[in-house]
Design an enzyme around this catalytic site. Structure first.
Site, PDB file in Angstrom:
ATOM      1  N   HIS A 114       0.808  -1.211   0.000  1.00 36.17           N
ATOM      2  CA  HIS A 114       0.000   0.000   0.000  1.00 36.17           C
ATOM      3  C   HIS A 114       0.848   1.271   0.000  1.00 36.17           C
ATOM      4  O   HIS A 114       0.336   2.353  -0.304  1.00 36.17           O
ATOM      5  CB  HIS A 114      -0.989   0.010   1.181  1.00 36.17           C
ATOM      6  CG  HIS A 114      -0.389   0.287   2.516  1.00 36.17           C
ATOM      7  ND1 HIS A 114      -0.072  -0.702   3.428  1.00 36.17           N
ATOM      8  CD2 HIS A 114      -0.050   1.452   3.130  1.00 36.17           C
ATOM      9  CE1 HIS A 114       0.415  -0.169   4.516  1.00 36.17           C
ATOM     10  NE2 HIS A 114       0.452   1.143   4.373  1.00 36.17           N
ATOM     11  N   ASP A 144       0.109  -7.652   1.461  1.00 37.46           N
ATOM     12  CA  ASP A 144       0.492  -6.242   1.526  1.00 37.46           C
ATOM     13  C   ASP A 144       2.004  -6.074   1.531  1.00 37.46           C
ATOM     14  O   ASP A 144       2.557  -5.315   2.333  1.00 37.46           O
ATOM     15  CB  ASP A 144      -0.127  -5.553   2.742  1.00 37.46           C
ATOM     16  CG  ASP A 144      -0.112  -4.023   2.617  1.00 37.46           C
ATOM     17  OD1 ASP A 144       0.243  -3.523   1.531  1.00 37.46           O
ATOM     18  OD2 ASP A 144      -0.437  -3.339   3.607  1.00 37.46           O
ATOM     19  N   SER A 223       4.568   2.681   8.014  1.00 33.65           N
ATOM     20  CA  SER A 223       4.303   1.594   7.072  1.00 33.65           C
ATOM     21  C   SER A 223       5.563   1.166   6.333  1.00 33.65           C
ATOM     22  O   SER A 223       6.305   1.989   5.793  1.00 33.65           O
ATOM     23  CB  SER A 223       3.271   2.027   6.023  1.00 33.65           C
ATOM     24  OG  SER A 223       1.978   1.666   6.411  1.00 33.65           O
TER      25      SER A 223
END
Length: 392
Positions: A114, A144, A223
């Site tokens: 992402h 992911d 992230s």
């Protein structure tokens, strides 16, 4: 017996259909960095500690201090800035930021999918301020994960070590390095709060299994950055936080994709492939004695099928769910009778949703056949299904 079907379906999505909706917040930053310590131009020379028997670490003898872990890992963590193909209301390219982990001397960077999804341009910034463009390699959207590679072949980079997440125990100390809220190079510390968590974001999103839950403070901006054990090895990729308040801040529950999950996909991603995962197309409940009694089932172990996705492998094979639609299954507060019970897969007994989901993910690929032993109203059936690729 009143059961919250929605909550169950979130967990069950590990199978198959992803019928639940989570409250998690992905940790990439839309406008401020999620960077991580940027990789420096020189590799760390700190010696690796010896492993103990059975891969365990003595917290008193083999663990490094948090300061030593930070010194070792920070140079191998990069800040990723992405310019997307979308534009702002003012016609300018939209940008987002995330983190990544350099995993080889070629400048290959592991991050979250992402973080780089939809990127028109990717820039990587290292701890010494050096910046370089990067190109997408392969990805594993179902977990992911993605790999990018720095375009400058002459750049000398520090490399992180991917450790084994299977060695973790609940209570082990872990650290995270990131750039939350643009606070560059932030180090936080916590413990492993739980292992083998399954998280589904909702819709037809494939649930990620085997996630590490931690209370190490991570926030938007983390992230793709590393979750690190006390030996300075990367054991997870920080991905999302629980977000019950909607305030986008840490509440003490964060999730990381396990390093063993990443390592299982590395070869395919390095070959510039998109990793595909098998899909059966059902949602279900774990059968126990209470559910069996409530629904009058003739078996007290297995996976009770609540819903079969239209035109899925399960649908084409003739499996039957208790509800006619996903919406009905999600809205119901109590299970209803009429669904098949999967009791074995390829001759292996199935006692839980995770049994079935784990078997398919570890042993099957899209296009493979699977033999299901099914109980239908007391009759034992053998049903063959051909798995498809997870949709989306």
């Amino acid at each position: 017996m009143n059961r919250n079907m929605i909550a169950v379906l979130i967990v069950v999505a590990a199978l198959l259909f992803g019928a639940g909706a989570g409250a998690g917040l992905l940790l990439s930053a839309g406008d401020g960095g999620d960077g991580e310590p940027q990789t420096s131009a020189t590799a760390s020379t700190t010696p690796q500690p010896e492993l103990q028997d059975e891969g365990r670490v003595s917290t008193s003898e083999d663990c490094l201090s948090a300061a030593d872990v930070y010194e070792r890992l920070r140079p191998a963590v990069v800040e990723i800035t992405v310019s997307s193909q979308n534009t702002s209301p003012f016609g300018l390219p939209q940008q987002g930021q995330g983190s990544g982990i350099v995993i080889d001397s070629d400048g290959t960077v592991l991050t979250n999918q992402h973080v780089v999804e939809g990127a028109a341009q990717i820039e990587v910034r290292f701890v010494d301020g050096t910046t370089a463009g990067a190109t997408m390699l392969g990805s594993d959207p179902g977990n992911d994960l993605a790999l990018i590679r720095v375009d400058d072949p002459d750049l000398v980079v520090a490399v992180a070590t991917l450790g084994s997440s299977s060695d973790l125990r609940v209570g082990d100390a872990v650290l995270a390095i990131g750039n939350p809220f643009s606070l560059e190079g932030t180090l936080t510390q916590g413990i492993v709060s739980a292992l083998d968590r399954t998280y589904a974001a909702g819709g037809s999103t494939r649930p990620i299994r085997g996630m590490i839950q931690t209370d190490a403070p991570v926030n938007p901006g983390n992230s793709g950055g590393p979750l690190i054990n006390c030996r300075g090895e990367v054991v997870g990729i920080n991905t999302l936080i629980e977000n019950p308040t909607g305030d986008n801040v840490n509440v003490g529950i964060a999730f990381a994709v396990a390093s063993d999950t990443a390592k299982a996909s590395l070869a395919a991603m390095l070959a510039d492939e998109t990793v595909a995962h098998p899909w059966l197309g059902i949602a279900g409940l774990e059968v126990d004695a209470a559910l069996a009694a409530e629904l009058g089932l003739s078996v007290d172990e297995g996976v009770y099928i609540t819903y079969v996705a239209s035109d899925s492998p399960a649908d084409r094979a003739g499996l039957v769910g208790a509800f006619d639609s996903e919406a009905e299954a999600q809205q119901a507060s109590d299970p209803v009778s009429g669904g098949d019970v999967i009791v074995a897969v390829d001759g292996e007994p199935v006692t839980s949703v995770e049994d079935l989901a784990g078997y398919l993910d570890l042993n099957k690929q899209p296009g493979d056949g699977v033999a299901l032993q099914v109980d239908r109203d007391g009759d034992e059936l053998s049903i063959d299904a051909t798995l498809a690729e997870w949709p989306g």
